[in-house]
Design an enzyme around this catalytic site. Structure first.
Site, mmCIF file in Angstrom:
data_model
loop_
_atom_site.group_PDB
_atom_site.id
_atom_site.type_symbol
_atom_site.label_atom_id
_atom_site.label_comp_id
_atom_site.label_asym_id
_atom_site.label_seq_id
_atom_site.Cartn_x
_atom_site.Cartn_y
_atom_site.Cartn_z
ATOM 1 N N ARG A 202 50.758 45.932 43.664
ATOM 2 C CA ARG A 202 49.660 45.569 42.768
ATOM 3 C C ARG A 202 50.191 45.584 41.337
ATOM 4 N NH1 ARG A 202 49.789 49.756 40.288
ATOM 5 N NH2 ARG A 202 48.327 48.926 38.771
ATOM 6 N N GLY A 203 49.312 45.162 40.390
ATOM 7 C CA GLY A 203 49.735 45.091 38.994
ATOM 8 C C GLY A 203 50.288 43.704 38.735
ATOM 9 N N ALA A 204 49.864 43.104 37.617
ATOM 10 C CA ALA A 204 50.174 41.692 37.391
ATOM 11 C C ALA A 204 51.672 41.343 37.475
ATOM 12 C CB ALA A 204 49.571 41.247 36.057
ATOM 13 N N ARG B 131 44.753 37.040 45.800
ATOM 14 C CA ARG B 131 44.090 37.684 44.654
ATOM 15 C C ARG B 131 44.006 36.647 43.531
ATOM 16 N NH1 ARG B 131 45.619 43.540 42.873
ATOM 17 N NH2 ARG B 131 43.384 43.577 42.456
ATOM 18 N N GLN C 59 43.798 53.997 40.527
ATOM 19 C CA GLN C 59 45.208 53.737 40.196
ATOM 20 C C GLN C 59 45.680 54.641 39.048
ATOM 21 O OE1 GLN C 59 42.870 51.442 40.700
ATOM 22 N NE2 GLN C 59 43.673 49.496 41.416
ATOM 23 N N ASP D 191 45.909 41.497 33.107
ATOM 24 C CA ASP D 191 46.130 40.659 34.297
ATOM 25 C C ASP D 191 46.102 39.184 33.964
ATOM 26 O OD1 ASP D 191 44.742 43.314 35.326
ATOM 27 O OD2 ASP D 191 46.065 42.502 36.866
ATOM 28 N N ASN E 114 41.512 42.722 32.386
ATOM 29 C CA ASN E 114 42.268 43.864 32.910
ATOM 30 C C ASN E 114 41.339 44.646 33.834
ATOM 31 O OD1 ASN E 114 44.756 45.414 32.936
ATOM 32 N ND2 ASN E 114 43.656 47.009 31.827
ATOM 33 N N LYS E 115 41.844 45.696 34.425
ATOM 34 C CA LYS E 115 41.090 46.485 35.404
ATOM 35 C C LYS E 115 39.699 46.840 34.899
ATOM 36 C CE LYS E 115 42.010 47.388 38.731
ATOM 37 N NZ LYS E 115 41.573 46.578 39.893
HETATM 38 O O1 MRU Z 1 43.924 45.784 40.926
HETATM 39 P P1 MRU Z 1 45.259 46.137 40.320
HETATM 40 O O2 MRU Z 1 45.649 47.544 40.578
HETATM 41 O O3 MRU Z 1 46.324 45.141 40.686
HETATM 42 O O4 MRU Z 1 45.007 46.005 38.769
HETATM 43 C C1 MRU Z 1 46.066 46.237 37.889
HETATM 44 C C2 MRU Z 1 45.665 46.238 36.472
HETATM 45 O O5 MRU Z 1 44.542 45.958 36.119
HETATM 46 C C3 MRU Z 1 46.749 46.514 35.464
HETATM 47 O O6 MRU Z 1 46.230 47.169 34.357
HETATM 48 C C4 MRU Z 1 47.363 45.178 35.032
HETATM 49 O O7 MRU Z 1 47.833 44.459 36.143
HETATM 50 C C5 MRU Z 1 48.454 45.343 34.062
HETATM 51 S S1 MRU Z 1 49.908 45.873 34.876
HETATM 52 C C6 MRU Z 1 51.230 45.925 33.875
#
Ligand code: MRU
Length: 339
Positions: free
Chosen positions: A46-48, A89, A194, A235, A244-245
């Protein structure tokens, strides 16, 4: 090891299963497209930025698995794989970006092995670049942090959200590397925690002081002057908003109210200058993520649930945007940030 990598011998994608952290550190292997898509959907990876590399390796895996006998057949297989991976996603632009970049590279190939070599080397390049880009984000961003700062962050924008180092946490790591004493307040980041599970674990491994709070405590800690900067990842960044999240928007409003600088750290591959806030699909996730905490039910069976994974923070709430190209201040003209 890196968050995501290619296993040369096994011809598979290897990753740290992030759903198990911090209780268990387990490396898992994806040998099929179906297992890779499951890993993305269930946030094992996970994470962009990490998703960008994952999408790219996904195409490399599809090329390895394809039994096509000619270029047209292989291209068709890869197009189907690209569509399948991208559909897992929708919000993090890096996933589709990684897939598209590898797909674009195919046009340079002359035969089947050429395609396999090109997609693999492009995927590896994306993964290597991610680490280097994060270091550059860190080098620019650390200048915004001062010795003694307490920085609040949301979700996990650390090495687990990238191939290595991290974006928001990368800035903190770079500041610490420069000898600054930085403390972190990590918001737990309901519903999948997370922040509570991964950000705390990462920072504790690096001996960076971290305090965990529930998301609902951020206004309180700001009003008590326990935080003097906020830094988050992203993201997707459109012309008018930072996705973002879920929960990031709330923190940004509170930071503005308390005159606390609110920084966003992200690679330029997260920029999406051709879209606006209302043209972006926000991923909605399963209701069980809110009705259950792991396997414990915490809400009624038939309760109606709304579970968006991300929110949009308007540009006017952002103090500075940190990318590998430098630090940018309002107005954020994405075409200039990309140069
Ligand atoms: O749903 P996730 O855990 O993939 O969401 C991740 C986030 O929102 C992070 O803050 C974002 O991807 C930045 S990661 C460098």
């Amino acid at each position: 090891m890196r968050t995501i990598d290619w296993n040369e011998e096994a011809g598979s994608i290897v990753m740290i299963d992030q759903t198990l952290l911090p209780l268990e550190y387990r490396i898992i292997e994806c040998k099929t497209l179906a297992s890779l898509c499951e890993a993305i959907r269930s946030l094992r990876v996970r994470g962009a930025p990490a998703l960008g590399a994952t999408g790219a390796y996904g195409i490399a895996l599809a090329a390895t698995l394809s039994s096509a006998k000619n270029m047209a057949g292989m291209t068709k297989d890869l197009e189907i794989a690209a569509k399948t991976i991208k559909s897992t996603r929708p919000t993090a632009v890096n996933l589709a970006g990684g897939v598209d970049r590898v797909m674009d590279a195919i046009s340079d190939a002359f035969d089947l092995n050429g395609i396999r070599d090109i997609v693999m080397s492009e995927a590896k390049k994306i993964a290597d670049e991610d680490v280097e880009i994060n270091k550059r984000i860190g080098a620019h961003g650390e200048k915004l942090l001062e010795d003694g700062d307490t920085v609040m962050t949301h979700c996990n924008a650390g090495r687990m959200a990238c191939v290595d180092w991290g974006t928001a946490l990368g800035v903190i790591r770079s500041a610490v590397e420069k000898g600054k004493e930085i403390s972190v307040i990590a918001c737990e980041t309901r519903p999948l925690n997370q922040g509570g599970r991964i950000t705390t674990w990462e920072l504790m491994q690096d001996n960076i002081p971290v305090t965990l709070i529930a998301d609902s405590m951020s206004g309180h800690v700001m009003s008590k002057e326990m935080v003097n900067k906020v830094i988050v990842g992203a993201d997707r960044i459109t012309g008018d908003a930072i996705f973002n999240k879920i929960g990031t928007y709330t923190h940004s409003v509170l930071a503005k109210e308390h005159e606390i600088p609110f920084f966003v750290a992200a690679p330029t591959s997260t920029l999406d200058p051709n879209n606006w806030e209302d043209t972006v699909e926000i991923e909605e996730r399963d209701s069980d993520e809110l009705r259950f905490f792991r396997d414990i039910q915490i809400a009624p069976d038939d309760v109606k649930v709304y579970n968006p994974a991300f929110d949009a923070t308007p540009m006017e709430n952002i103090t500075a945007l940190i990318t590998e190209k430098g630090v940018f201040y309002p107005p954020f003209l994405l075409d200039e940030v990309m140069l």
